[in-house]
Design a protein around this motif. Structure first.
Motif, short mmCIF file in Angstrom:
data_model
loop_
_atom_site.label_atom_id
_atom_site.label_comp_id
_atom_site.label_asym_id
_atom_site.label_seq_id
_atom_site.Cartn_x
_atom_site.Cartn_y
_atom_site.Cartn_z
N LEU A 195 -5.80 6.12 -60.85
CA LEU A 195 -5.18 4.80 -60.72
C LEU A 195 -5.09 4.15 -62.09
CD1 LEU A 195 -6.85 3.20 -57.56
CD2 LEU A 195 -4.43 3.60 -57.90
N ALA A 196 -3.91 3.67 -62.42
CA ALA A 196 -3.72 2.89 -63.64
C ALA A 196 -3.31 1.48 -63.22
CB ALA A 196 -2.64 3.52 -64.52
N VAL A 197 -4.15 0.51 -63.55
CA VAL A 197 -3.96 -0.88 -63.11
C VAL A 197 -3.61 -1.73 -64.32
CG1 VAL A 197 -4.99 -2.88 -61.98
CG2 VAL A 197 -5.58 -0.56 -61.21
N PHE A 198 -2.51 -2.47 -64.23
CA PHE A 198 -2.02 -3.29 -65.33
C PHE A 198 -1.98 -4.75 -64.89
CE2 PHE A 198 -0.52 0.95 -66.00
CZ PHE A 198 -0.60 1.16 -67.37
N ILE A 199 -2.54 -5.64 -65.71
CA ILE A 199 -2.59 -7.07 -65.40
C ILE A 199 -1.75 -7.83 -66.41
CG2 ILE A 199 -4.09 -9.08 -65.18
CD1 ILE A 199 -6.33 -7.22 -64.31
N ASP A 200 -0.75 -8.52 -65.91
CA ASP A 200 0.16 -9.30 -66.75
C ASP A 200 -0.59 -10.50 -67.32
OD1 ASP A 200 2.23 -10.72 -67.89
OD2 ASP A 200 3.59 -10.49 -66.19
N GLN A 201 -0.67 -10.57 -68.65
CA GLN A 201 -1.33 -11.69 -69.30
C GLN A 201 -0.37 -12.42 -70.24
OE1 GLN A 201 -5.23 -11.03 -70.84
NE2 GLN A 201 -5.90 -9.86 -69.08
N LEU B 169 -12.49 -10.51 -67.53
CA LEU B 169 -12.33 -11.92 -67.20
C LEU B 169 -11.84 -12.74 -68.39
CD1 LEU B 169 -15.43 -12.61 -64.93
CD2 LEU B 169 -13.06 -12.25 -64.26
N THR B 170 -11.27 -12.07 -69.37
CA THR B 170 -10.83 -12.75 -70.58
C THR B 170 -9.33 -12.53 -70.78
OG1 THR B 170 -12.98 -12.30 -71.58
CG2 THR B 170 -11.21 -12.95 -73.07
N ARG B 171 -8.63 -13.57 -71.22
CA ARG B 171 -7.20 -13.40 -71.54
C ARG B 171 -7.11 -12.79 -72.93
NH1 ARG B 171 -2.10 -15.83 -70.11
NH2 ARG B 171 -3.05 -17.31 -68.66
N VAL B 172 -6.54 -11.60 -73.02
CA VAL B 172 -6.48 -10.90 -74.29
C VAL B 172 -5.05 -10.76 -74.79
CG1 VAL B 172 -8.60 -9.62 -73.87
CG2 VAL B 172 -6.42 -8.63 -73.16
N ALA B 173 -4.09 -11.31 -74.07
CA ALA B 173 -2.69 -11.26 -74.49
C ALA B 173 -2.02 -12.57 -74.08
CB ALA B 173 -1.99 -10.06 -73.84
N ASN B 174 -0.89 -12.88 -74.69
CA ASN B 174 -0.25 -14.15 -74.35
C ASN B 174 1.19 -14.19 -74.85
OD1 ASN B 174 -0.34 -16.64 -73.10
ND2 ASN B 174 -0.96 -17.74 -74.93
N GLY B 175 1.89 -13.05 -74.88
CA GLY B 175 3.26 -13.00 -75.36
C GLY B 175 4.26 -12.92 -74.23
N GLY B 176 5.40 -12.29 -74.51
CA GLY B 176 6.41 -12.09 -73.48
C GLY B 176 6.11 -10.83 -72.68
N THR B 177 6.83 -10.66 -71.57
CA THR B 177 6.57 -9.54 -70.66
C THR B 177 7.60 -8.44 -70.85
OG1 THR B 177 5.68 -11.08 -69.03
CG2 THR B 177 6.23 -8.87 -68.26
N ASP C 225 0.65 12.66 -60.06
CA ASP C 225 -0.78 12.53 -59.77
C ASP C 225 -1.32 11.14 -60.07
OD1 ASP C 225 -1.10 15.21 -59.00
OD2 ASP C 225 -1.25 15.85 -61.09
N THR C 226 -0.46 10.20 -60.37
CA THR C 226 -0.92 8.88 -60.81
C THR C 226 -0.26 7.78 -59.98
OG1 THR C 226 -1.15 9.72 -63.06
CG2 THR C 226 -1.16 7.33 -62.78
N LYS C 227 -1.09 6.87 -59.51
CA LYS C 227 -0.59 5.65 -58.90
C LYS C 227 -0.69 4.53 -59.92
CE LYS C 227 -1.71 6.60 -54.04
NZ LYS C 227 -0.44 6.27 -53.40
N VAL C 228 0.32 3.70 -59.96
CA VAL C 228 0.37 2.61 -60.93
C VAL C 228 0.39 1.29 -60.16
CG1 VAL C 228 1.64 1.58 -62.85
CG2 VAL C 228 1.71 4.08 -62.49
N VAL C 229 -0.52 0.40 -60.48
CA VAL C 229 -0.59 -0.92 -59.86
C VAL C 229 -0.33 -1.96 -60.95
CG1 VAL C 229 -1.99 -2.53 -58.52
CG2 VAL C 229 -2.30 -0.07 -58.21
N ILE C 230 0.65 -2.83 -60.72
CA ILE C 230 1.05 -3.81 -61.73
C ILE C 230 0.95 -5.20 -61.12
CG2 ILE C 230 2.86 -4.59 -63.29
CD1 ILE C 230 4.03 -1.74 -63.14
N PHE C 231 0.03 -6.02 -61.64
CA PHE C 231 -0.09 -7.42 -61.24
C PHE C 231 0.77 -8.25 -62.19
CE2 PHE C 231 -3.95 -5.52 -59.58
CZ PHE C 231 -4.08 -6.11 -58.34
#
Length: 387
Positions: free
Chosen positions: A264-270, A315-323, A341-347
């Motif tokens: 699982l590769a999980v990506f969090i939009d910051q 629990l820390t914001r480490v980015a703050n640019g465009g998406t 073989d990979t599931k991708v989860v994008i918040f």
């Protein structure tokens, strides 16, 4: 000071805390109360008779606290331990107790309400530097502080208003840890409901994020992500039911069985378009996935670039640019993960580029706030409106 005066002082302290930090005060009000003349600290937390209790030593309260403001600060200290789940996280400790005591106290004492003055003899980053010459970074999780302190010969020197001896009740959980964890989460969630819109916004951002991690409902991620396939063996367990592969004629040697963890590769939009409130929930869900699936999960933050998130950073914001969503799939390709073989989860809030993405990864779950849509052309994968 008479018992009536002492009780009035505690009551006034609770009122002060409700005025300054309503969520902290509500957590204290939700706790049961046990008077213990033998307790080694004025206040402490313990798990007793199936519920969380505030342990009070009336004599020490009278000795150490002279004003309602000091009482309020001492109670806020206990509420913060609850918010960061310290009583359950450190119910069974492997490190020296003094290291756990100091690490957890340093973590919470950074967030005591500033409008109530100060307490003498608190365990703080400054007191650790003064007593031991150890420089601790600000605003870190207790686990980071404990790891750092464990590398030094730390002995007890400081004491007072968040006294480390108030932690002895954490060891009373024994075999009730799952029940205690559930009860702690329920208690804090109930305490935040009456002041959710106002009280939470007045708290420091790290406290808000810790509250989000604790109070965000636990979702059935195995079902939502259709897990059970696309898993590769990543480790092996010893077993007597199989032959040893290297020496199959040696019956005294153990064989191994593969253990599977999902890829699982999980990506969090910051990015800048994500509010702190949205990010708190996204981070909480991301941590739920990590907890549900273990070390097989790879956690990342992204805006126009992608960077890994460690457990200490989530629990820390480490980015703050465009998406830029294409950056996610470019990063997956660089890491040589295989699409099948990979599931991708994008918040994300869905606001990125409006062009089509170039990728072979199709097992993708887009987790969007309600009524939001993806900006990309030719959307693919599954959209989960969970936030």
């Amino acid at each position: 000071m008479t018992p009536v005066d002492r009780n009035n002082l505690i009551a006034d302290g609770v009122k002060k805390l409700l005025d300054q930090a309503p969520i902290y005060g509500n957590i204290i009000l939700k706790l049961g109360r046990v008077m213990d003349a033998h307790a080694k600290a004025p206040f402490g937390l313990c798990w007793q008779s199936g519920s969380w209790q505030l342990v009070v030593n009336p004599r020490l309260v009278q000795q150490q606290y002279a004003t309602p403001e000091q009482i309020a600060l001492a109670l806020a200290h206990e509420a913060l331990h609850m918010i960061w789940q310290h009583p359950t996280r450190y119910a069974n400790v492997t490190q020296r107790q003094v290291v756990v005591d100091y690490g957890t106290d340093v973590a919470v004492n950074q967030y005591l309400p500033t409008g109530l003055g100060t307490l003498p003899n608190l365990v703080t980053r400054q007191s650790i530097w003064t007593d031991y010459g150890i420089q601790l970074a600000p605003h870190q999780d207790s686990a980071v502080y404990i790891t750092e302190l464990a590398q030094h010969d730390v002995i007890r020197k400081t004491s007072g208003g968040g006294d480390e001896t108030s932690h002895v009740g954490w060891q009373n959980i024994a075999g009730d840890l799952p029940q205690a964890q559930s009860a702690l989460g329920t208690l804090v969630q109930q305490a935040t409901v009456p002041v959710h819109s106002i009280g939470r916004g007045q708290l420091p951002v790290p406290v808000q994020r810790a509250l989000a991690a604790l109070t965000t409902p636990l979702l059935p991620w195995h079902a939502l992500l259709n897990m059970g396939r696309h898993a590769q063996p990543d480790q092996h367990s010893l077993t007597r039911t199989r032959f040893n592969r290297r020496q199959p004629y040696r019956l005294d040697l153990l064989g191994t069985t593969p253990r599977y963890s999902p890829q699982l590769a999980v990506f969090i939009d910051q990015s800048a378009s994500i509010s702190d409130a949205q990010l708190q929930v996204m981070q909480a869900y991301g941590q739920q996935i990590v907890s549900s699936f273990g070390h097989g999960v790879q956690l990342y933050a992204f805006d126009s670039k992608v960077q890994p998130l460690s457990s200490a950073q989530y629990l820390t914001r480490v980015a703050n640019g465009g998406t830029t969503f294409q950056a996610i799939f470019d990063a997956l390709q660089r890491k040589k993960l295989t699409p099948k073989d990979t599931k991708v989860v994008i918040f994300t809030d869905g606001a990125g580029e409006n062009t089509a993405l170039k990728t072979a990864f199709q097992d993708v779950f887009w987790v969007l706030p309600p009524d939001q849509v993806l900006s990309i052309q030719a959307p693919f994968g599954t959209i989960l409106p969970l936030l």
